[in-house]
Design a protein around this motif. Structure first.
Motif, PDB file in Angstrom:
ATOM      1  N   LEU A 250       1.338  13.038   5.976  1.00 23.46           N
ATOM      2  CA  LEU A 250       1.446  12.401   7.287  1.00 23.46           C
ATOM      3  C   LEU A 250       1.495  10.890   7.080  1.00 23.46           C
ATOM      4  CD1 LEU A 250      -0.985  14.317   9.688  1.00 23.46           C
ATOM      5  CD2 LEU A 250       1.504  14.515   9.511  1.00 23.46           C
ATOM      6  N   ASP A 251       2.396  10.246   7.794  1.00 21.82           N
ATOM      7  CA  ASP A 251       2.631   8.817   7.672  1.00 21.82           C
ATOM      8  C   ASP A 251       1.925   8.120   8.826  1.00 21.82           C
ATOM      9  OD1 ASP A 251       3.804   6.617   6.440  1.00 21.82           O
ATOM     10  OD2 ASP A 251       5.673   6.780   7.557  1.00 21.82           O
ATOM     11  N   THR A 252       0.610   7.942   8.713  1.00 18.07           N
ATOM     12  CA  THR A 252      -0.183   7.369   9.790  1.00 18.07           C
ATOM     13  C   THR A 252      -1.544   6.941   9.257  1.00 18.07           C
ATOM     14  OG1 THR A 252      -1.246   7.843  11.933  1.00 18.07           O
ATOM     15  CG2 THR A 252      -1.008   9.694  10.457  1.00 18.07           C
TER      16      THR A 252
ATOM     17  N   VAL B  71      -1.559  11.841   2.769  1.00 16.64           N
ATOM     18  CA  VAL B  71      -1.312  10.843   3.825  1.00 16.64           C
ATOM     19  C   VAL B  71      -0.772   9.563   3.195  1.00 16.64           C
ATOM     20  CG1 VAL B  71      -2.515   9.305   5.482  1.00 16.64           C
ATOM     21  CG2 VAL B  71      -3.076  11.744   5.416  1.00 16.64           C
ATOM     22  N   THR B  72       0.127   8.902   3.900  1.00 17.18           N
ATOM     23  CA  THR B  72       0.534   7.555   3.501  1.00 17.18           C
ATOM     24  C   THR B  72       0.170   6.594   4.632  1.00 17.18           C
ATOM     25  OG1 THR B  72       2.759   8.009   4.345  1.00 17.18           O
ATOM     26  CG2 THR B  72       2.453   8.176   1.969  1.00 17.18           C
ATOM     27  N   THR B  73      -0.313   5.429   4.243  1.00 16.94           N
ATOM     28  CA  THR B  73      -0.557   4.381   5.233  1.00 16.94           C
ATOM     29  C   THR B  73       0.147   3.128   4.736  1.00 16.94           C
ATOM     30  OG1 THR B  73      -2.543   3.449   4.174  1.00 16.94           O
ATOM     31  CG2 THR B  73      -2.881   5.329   5.650  1.00 16.94           C
ATOM     32  N   ASN B  74       0.312   2.171   5.610  1.00 15.09           N
ATOM     33  CA  ASN B  74       0.825   0.855   5.200  1.00 15.09           C
ATOM     34  C   ASN B  74       0.186  -0.184   6.124  1.00 15.09           C
ATOM     35  OD1 ASN B  74       2.369   0.588   7.603  1.00 15.09           O
ATOM     36  ND2 ASN B  74       4.107   1.655   6.695  1.00 15.09           N
ATOM     37  N   PRO B  75       0.350  -1.462   5.858  1.00 15.86           N
ATOM     38  CA  PRO B  75      -0.322  -2.474   6.679  1.00 15.86           C
ATOM     39  C   PRO B  75       0.051  -2.382   8.166  1.00 15.86           C
ATOM     40  CG  PRO B  75       0.410  -3.442   4.630  1.00 15.86           C
ATOM     41  CD  PRO B  75       1.000  -2.067   4.659  1.00 15.86           C
TER      42      PRO B  75
ATOM     43  N   VAL C 117      -3.047   3.883  -4.973  1.00 20.55           N
ATOM     44  CA  VAL C 117      -2.871   2.469  -4.607  1.00 20.55           C
ATOM     45  C   VAL C 117      -1.382   2.225  -4.404  1.00 20.55           C
ATOM     46  CG1 VAL C 117      -3.150   0.076  -5.365  1.00 20.55           C
ATOM     47  CG2 VAL C 117      -4.934   1.766  -5.896  1.00 20.55           C
ATOM     48  N   LYS C 118      -1.057   1.690  -3.228  1.00 18.36           N
ATOM     49  CA  LYS C 118       0.363   1.473  -2.894  1.00 18.36           C
ATOM     50  C   LYS C 118       0.699   0.009  -3.131  1.00 18.36           C
ATOM     51  CE  LYS C 118       3.205   3.157   0.936  1.00 18.36           C
ATOM     52  NZ  LYS C 118       3.179   3.291   2.403  1.00 18.36           N
ATOM     53  N   VAL C 119       1.733  -0.221  -3.930  1.00 20.35           N
ATOM     54  CA  VAL C 119       2.141  -1.599  -4.247  1.00 20.35           C
ATOM     55  C   VAL C 119       3.629  -1.762  -3.919  1.00 20.35           C
ATOM     56  CG1 VAL C 119       0.413  -1.832  -6.100  1.00 20.35           C
ATOM     57  CG2 VAL C 119       2.724  -1.066  -6.671  1.00 20.35           C
TER      58      VAL C 119
ATOM     59  N   PRO D  52      11.228   5.880  -1.415  1.00 20.69           N
ATOM     60  CA  PRO D  52      12.498   5.405  -0.849  1.00 20.69           C
ATOM     61  C   PRO D  52      12.462   5.558   0.665  1.00 20.69           C
ATOM     62  CG  PRO D  52      12.787   7.387  -2.235  1.00 20.69           C
ATOM     63  CD  PRO D  52      11.337   7.233  -1.992  1.00 20.69           C
ATOM     64  N   PHE D  53      12.932   4.530   1.384  1.00 14.38           N
ATOM     65  CA  PHE D  53      12.850   4.494   2.852  1.00 14.38           C
ATOM     66  C   PHE D  53      14.173   4.955   3.465  1.00 14.38           C
ATOM     67  CE2 PHE D  53       9.223   1.418   4.129  1.00 14.38           C
ATOM     68  CZ  PHE D  53       8.419   1.867   3.101  1.00 14.38           C
ATOM     69  N   ILE D  54      14.284   6.234   3.729  1.00 14.23           N
ATOM     70  CA  ILE D  54      15.526   6.811   4.249  1.00 14.23           C
ATOM     71  C   ILE D  54      15.991   6.174   5.563  1.00 14.23           C
ATOM     72  CG2 ILE D  54      16.579   8.918   5.132  1.00 14.23           C
ATOM     73  CD1 ILE D  54      14.654  10.521   3.560  1.00 14.23           C
ATOM     74  N   GLY D  55      15.094   6.147   6.538  1.00  4.13           N
ATOM     75  CA  GLY D  55      15.463   5.688   7.884  1.00  4.13           C
ATOM     76  C   GLY D  55      15.952   4.250   7.892  1.00  4.13           C
ATOM     77  N   ARG D  56      15.275   3.405   7.111  1.00  5.66           N
ATOM     78  CA  ARG D  56      15.662   1.989   7.120  1.00  5.66           C
ATOM     79  C   ARG D  56      17.017   1.785   6.440  1.00  5.66           C
ATOM     80  NH1 ARG D  56      10.077  -1.590   6.508  1.00  5.66           N
ATOM     81  NH2 ARG D  56       8.751  -0.110   7.630  1.00  5.66           N
ATOM     82  N   VAL D  57      17.349   2.658   5.474  1.00  4.77           N
ATOM     83  CA  VAL D  57      18.678   2.585   4.849  1.00  4.77           C
ATOM     84  C   VAL D  57      19.725   3.023   5.880  1.00  4.77           C
ATOM     85  CG1 VAL D  57      20.165   3.529   3.038  1.00  4.77           C
ATOM     86  CG2 VAL D  57      17.800   2.924   2.499  1.00  4.77           C
TER      87      VAL D  57
ATOM     88  N   ALA E 188       9.769  10.831  -0.133  1.00  2.00           N
ATOM     89  CA  ALA E 188      10.734  10.361   0.869  1.00  2.00           C
ATOM     90  C   ALA E 188       9.981   9.793   2.068  1.00  2.00           C
ATOM     91  CB  ALA E 188      11.631  11.508   1.301  1.00  2.00           C
ATOM     92  N   ALA E 189      10.274   8.520   2.393  1.00  2.00           N
ATOM     93  CA  ALA E 189       9.549   7.826   3.471  1.00  2.00           C
ATOM     94  C   ALA E 189      10.530   7.351   4.534  1.00  2.00           C
ATOM     95  CB  ALA E 189       8.784   6.651   2.884  1.00  2.00           C
ATOM     96  N   SER E 190       9.955   6.787   5.597  1.00  2.00           N
ATOM     97  CA  SER E 190      10.755   6.311   6.720  1.00  2.00           C
ATOM     98  C   SER E 190      11.624   7.457   7.272  1.00  2.00           C
ATOM     99  CB  SER E 190      11.621   5.122   6.265  1.00  2.00           C
ATOM    100  OG  SER E 190      12.267   4.504   7.337  1.00  2.00           O
ATOM    101  N   ILE E 191      10.969   8.585   7.461  1.00  2.00           N
ATOM    102  CA  ILE E 191      11.651   9.779   7.974  1.00  2.00           C
ATOM    103  C   ILE E 191      11.635   9.740   9.499  1.00  2.00           C
ATOM    104  CG2 ILE E 191      11.246  12.269   8.248  1.00  2.00           C
ATOM    105  CD1 ILE E 191      10.808  12.400   5.255  1.00  2.00           C
ATOM    106  N   ARG E 192      12.806   9.958  10.089  1.00  2.00           N
ATOM    107  CA  ARG E 192      12.920   9.793  11.541  1.00  2.00           C
ATOM    108  C   ARG E 192      13.247  11.085  12.289  1.00  2.00           C
ATOM    109  NH1 ARG E 192      14.740   4.218  11.348  1.00  2.00           N
ATOM    110  NH2 ARG E 192      13.022   3.247  10.216  1.00  2.00           N
ATOM    111  N   SER E 193      13.517  12.185  11.552  1.00  2.00           N
ATOM    112  CA  SER E 193      13.928  13.408  12.248  1.00  2.00           C
ATOM    113  C   SER E 193      13.657  14.639  11.390  1.00  2.00           C
ATOM    114  CB  SER E 193      15.434  13.349  12.545  1.00  2.00           C
ATOM    115  OG  SER E 193      16.144  13.331  11.311  1.00  2.00           O
TER     116      SER E 193
ATOM    117  N   ALA F 290       7.579  14.667   1.366  1.00  2.00           N
ATOM    118  CA  ALA F 290       8.151  13.967   2.527  1.00  2.00           C
ATOM    119  C   ALA F 290       6.974  13.476   3.349  1.00  2.00           C
ATOM    120  CB  ALA F 290       9.024  14.901   3.352  1.00  2.00           C
ATOM    121  N   THR F 291       6.972  12.188   3.670  1.00  2.00           N
ATOM    122  CA  THR F 291       5.919  11.674   4.548  1.00  2.00           C
ATOM    123  C   THR F 291       6.531  11.402   5.906  1.00  2.00           C
ATOM    124  OG1 THR F 291       4.062  10.162   4.769  1.00  2.00           O
ATOM    125  CG2 THR F 291       6.100   9.189   3.890  1.00  2.00           C
ATOM    126  N   MET F 292       5.835  11.852   6.938  1.00  2.00           N
ATOM    127  CA  MET F 292       6.444  11.789   8.276  1.00  2.00           C
ATOM    128  C   MET F 292       5.398  11.512   9.349  1.00  2.00           C
ATOM    129  SD  MET F 292       7.022  15.899   8.461  1.00  2.00           S
ATOM    130  CE  MET F 292       7.245  16.015   6.707  1.00  2.00           C
TER     131      MET F 292
END
Ligand code: E4P
Length: 219
Positions: A5-7, A25-29, A82-84, A128-133, A162-167, A182-184
């Motif tokens: 889960l991306d939250t 889980v993935t988090t970001n700032p 640790v995410k860098v 890799p950020f799919i949605g932003r690409v 796989a990140a930045s998943i939109r669908s 896949a993180t979503m």
């Protein structure tokens, strides 16, 4: 393929992890800012909810600062990653932390060459950020295919996250492309099993059973 889960919303993670289908889980700032709670405290709680990796991202952009923050992050729990960022300092921190047995997620990846460099630095995960690409009019899923080929060609063990998943279609394509994770957002996780024919079929089963008074005796 693992599901993350991306939250950074602890209540949301608790709710969906109860399904038993959330691996990590993935988090970001930005997600931490949105959740509005103490980042380290939230990560502690999240690490106790899910069995797999929980990414906590450094805020520093220089090697020394990243290492200082990583010291705090990696003490949170055994399942912290640790995410860098995919910068020279980030890759240096990745190599150091990986060498010391800490899981590292290298984030903000937009090319197979960048993914190759992260793997060489010993990354546990590449994001890799799919949605932003896609947003740039380019092929986000092509990026997943390309990284899969690079990693398979050279036998890298770094997992493609796989990140930045939109669908839900993004998730389907990630499955077909051989992504490892896949993180979503929770909204997409929830939609993964939706199908109108499932709803229609179930309604018909229930109606038929009710009409004929079919029961499961003893239940
Ligand atoms: C996950 O690790 C990323 O930070 C996240 O998927 C980015 O998604 P966005 O492009 O929707 O912000």
């Amino acid at each position: 393929m693992k599901i993350f889960l991306d939250t950074a919303d602890v209540a949301e993670i608790r709710e969906y992890a109860a399904s038993g289908l959330v691996d990590g889980v993935t988090t970001n700032p930005s997600l931490a800012a949105k959740a509005g709670k103490d980042y380290v405290e939230s990560l502690k709680e999240i690490c106790s909810i899910v069995p797999g990796a929980v990414s906590g991202e450094v805020l520093a952009t220089d090697f020394a600062g990243m290492m200082k923050e990583a010291e705090v992050l990696r003490k949170i729990a055994a399942n912290i990653a640790v995410k860098v960022p995919l910068t020279w300092d980030g890759l240096k921190a990745c190599a150091k932390l990986s060498g010391e047995g800490t899981m590292v997620n290298v984030t903000l990846c937009f090319s197979p060459v960048q993914a190759w460099m992260a793997a060489k630095a010993g990354a546990t995960f590449i994001s890799p950020f799919i949605g932003r690409v896609d947003d740039m009019g380019e092929d986000g899923l092509g990026l997943i295919h390309d990284i899969r080929a690079v990693y398979d060609n050279y036998n890298f063990k770094t997992e493609i996250l796989a990140a930045s998943i939109r669908s839900v279609s993004h998730v389907r394509e990630c499955l077909l492309a051989g992504a490892d994770v896949a993180t979503m957002p929770a909204s997409i996780f929830k939609a993964l099993i939706s199908h109108p024919l499932t709803d229609k079929g179930l309604a018909a089963f229930m109606a038929d059973a009710k009409k004929a008074n079919v029961t499961i005796k003893g239940a």
